[in-house]
Design an enzyme around this catalytic site. Structure first.
Site, PDB file in Angstrom:
ATOM      1  N   GLY A 250       0.824  -1.216   0.000  1.00 55.66           N
ATOM      2  CA  GLY A 250       0.000   0.000   0.000  1.00 55.66           C
ATOM      3  C   GLY A 250       0.854   1.260   0.000  1.00 55.66           C
ATOM      4  N   ASP A 251       1.939   1.241   0.758  1.00 53.42           N
ATOM      5  CA  ASP A 251       2.842   2.405   0.793  1.00 53.42           C
ATOM      6  C   ASP A 251       3.485   2.626  -0.578  1.00 53.42           C
ATOM      7  OD1 ASP A 251       2.321   2.378   3.537  1.00 53.42           O
ATOM      8  OD2 ASP A 251       4.011   1.036   3.907  1.00 53.42           O
TER       9      ASP A 251
HETATM   10  O1  LIG Z   1       1.668  -0.822  13.129  1.00 51.77           O
HETATM   11  P1  LIG Z   1       1.354   0.054  11.936  1.00 51.77           P
HETATM   12  O2  LIG Z   1       1.952   1.425  12.093  1.00 51.77           O
HETATM   13  O3  LIG Z   1      -0.089   0.079  11.602  1.00 51.77           O
HETATM   14  O4  LIG Z   1       2.037  -0.610  10.645  1.00 51.77           O
HETATM   15  C1  LIG Z   1       3.425  -0.712  10.570  1.00 51.77           C
HETATM   16  C2  LIG Z   1       3.805  -1.625   9.417  1.00 51.77           C
HETATM   17  O5  LIG Z   1       3.217  -2.908   9.508  1.00 51.77           O
HETATM   18  O6  LIG Z   1       3.335  -1.018   8.218  1.00 51.77           O
HETATM   19  C3  LIG Z   1       4.346  -1.044   7.232  1.00 51.77           C
HETATM   20  C4  LIG Z   1       3.779  -1.568   5.948  1.00 51.77           C
HETATM   21  O7  LIG Z   1       2.834  -0.723   5.430  1.00 51.77           O
HETATM   22  C5  LIG Z   1       5.466  -1.896   7.784  1.00 51.77           C
HETATM   23  O8  LIG Z   1       6.711  -1.475   7.279  1.00 51.77           O
HETATM   24  C6  LIG Z   1       5.310  -1.754   9.251  1.00 51.77           C
HETATM   25  O9  LIG Z   1       5.868  -2.833   9.981  1.00 51.77           O
END
Ligand SMILES: O=P(O)(O)OC[C@@]1(O)O[C@H](CO)[C@@H](O)[C@@H]1O
Length: 334
Positions: A250-251
């Site tokens: 998604g990122d």
């Molecule tokens: O715990 P959050 O902040 O919801 O998600 C963090 C995370 O799962 O999101 C990223 C992937 O989008 C990973 O790099 C990271 O470990």
């Protein structure tokens, strides 16, 4: 210039176990360590695509040093406030036949450190883009993005918000330039179960009407939909790929959309590029590299061209033609 903000970065510790028997010792066949957190992932892909950006946020301890060293080794510009106590979290990703995630909570963040981060954001120039993405640690107010958009909203900064549930909904009144929920998040917001790009479009339009200028909704292996700032609707497919890693897909889409707009592409092409970036990461160990992204983009363009010619429509213009073989459509994202 694009600035990403990660309040709760992570070391993403990827393990590849072949079993997951609860109550027993399970063994991994390989491990990898990545600098993680949503904003950091966006910065990593933007840097890979040669788009100027700075990764900002809060970082602490030995794990924080690993994150900073990794980003600097990748040539990513950083501006992190260091915590005096506590370690940046470790998020465990079990990949392979069992895709399971255990994300850490993260260190306590004193409000003085948030103030320091805000003072640094104060120096961002008008015309910049500020990407607010990821969960907010439980020690901080859960309307943090709303607070930030109110505080920095009159500076001529474009806001990008990719956050779950209330964090996203609270941010809409400040009219963010771009938001990117996935179909499950949209479903939870509206009490529905949309799966395909066509099914999410009405909900994307509702989010657009509530204030978000560009609403991109990712739909896993089905592709993605966009209602753009002019109210135009677009849909795209997912290039065929075999899922290797859902983390950061998604990122990668957020970064791909911004990178395409940075190149002056129109919204339809930017949506296609975002989809290619998400799929390229889903098919990679860790985040995708540029070569994989371009290969997936060309593969997607060929797919859309084929479909358009079967339907007797105008073909899609590709940027380049070097598509490799890719297999079995499948995707999901973190
Ligand atoms: O715990 P959050 O902040 O919801 O998600 C963090 C995370 O799962 O999101 C990223 C992937 O989008 C990973 O790099 C990271 O470990």
């Amino acid at each position: 210039m694009i600035y990403t903000v990660t309040f709760n970065p992570s070391v993403d510790y990827v393990m590849h176990p072949t079993t997951l028997d609860m109550g027993y010792t399970n063994r991994s066949t390989a491990e990898e360590f990545y600098a993680g957190g949503n904003g950091i992932n966006v910065s990593t892909i933007l840097t890979e695509l040669d788009v100027d950006n700075v990764a900002m946020g809060l970082i602490g301890g030995f794990t924080g040093e690993f994150v900073l060293d990794t980003l600097q080794a990748q040539g990513i510009n950083t501006n992190f406030v260091r915590l005096d106590k506590g370690n940046t979290r470790i998020n465990v990703k079990l990949n392979g036949i069992i895709m399971t995630i255990i994300n850490g909570m993260g260190p306590n963040i004193p409000i003085a450190k948030v103030d320091e981060l805000f003072r640094r954001i104060d120096r961002i120039q008008a015309g910049s883009t500020l990407v607010l993405t990821g969960s907010i640690p439980s020690c901080l107010p859960d309307d943090m993005y709303d607070i930030m958009m109110s505080r920095f909203g009159d500076r001529g900064i474009r806001f990008v918000v990719d956050a779950p549930g209330d964090l996203l909904m609270n941010a809409l009144a400040a009219k963010p330039f771009f938001i990117k929920p996935n179909n499950h998040e949209v479903g939870r917001i509206f009490g529905a179960n949309p799966e395909t790009p066509e099914e999410v479009l009405p909900y994307a339009r509702l989010l657009h009407e509530k204030g978000a200028q560009n609403v991109l909704v990712s739909c896993g292996g089905y592709g993605a939909a966009l209602v753009d700032e002019y109210g135009q609707e677009h849909t795209t497919k997912c290039p065929p790929c075999r899922l290797v890693n859902a983390t950061g897909a998604g990122d990668s889409m957020v970064a791909g959309f911004l990178a395409a707009l940075d190149r002056g592409w129109d919204y339809g092409d930017a949506l296609n590029y975002a989809s290619a970036c998400g799929s390229a990461t889903a098919a990679s160990n860790g985040l995708a590299n540029r070569e994989t992204i371009e290969r997936f983009y060309n593969s997607l363009v060929h797919l859309l061209e084929d479909e358009a010619s079967k339907a007797g429509q105008d073909p899609v213009e590709p940027v380049a033609h070097d598509a490799g073989d890719v297999e079995n459509a499948s995707d999901s994202e973190d």
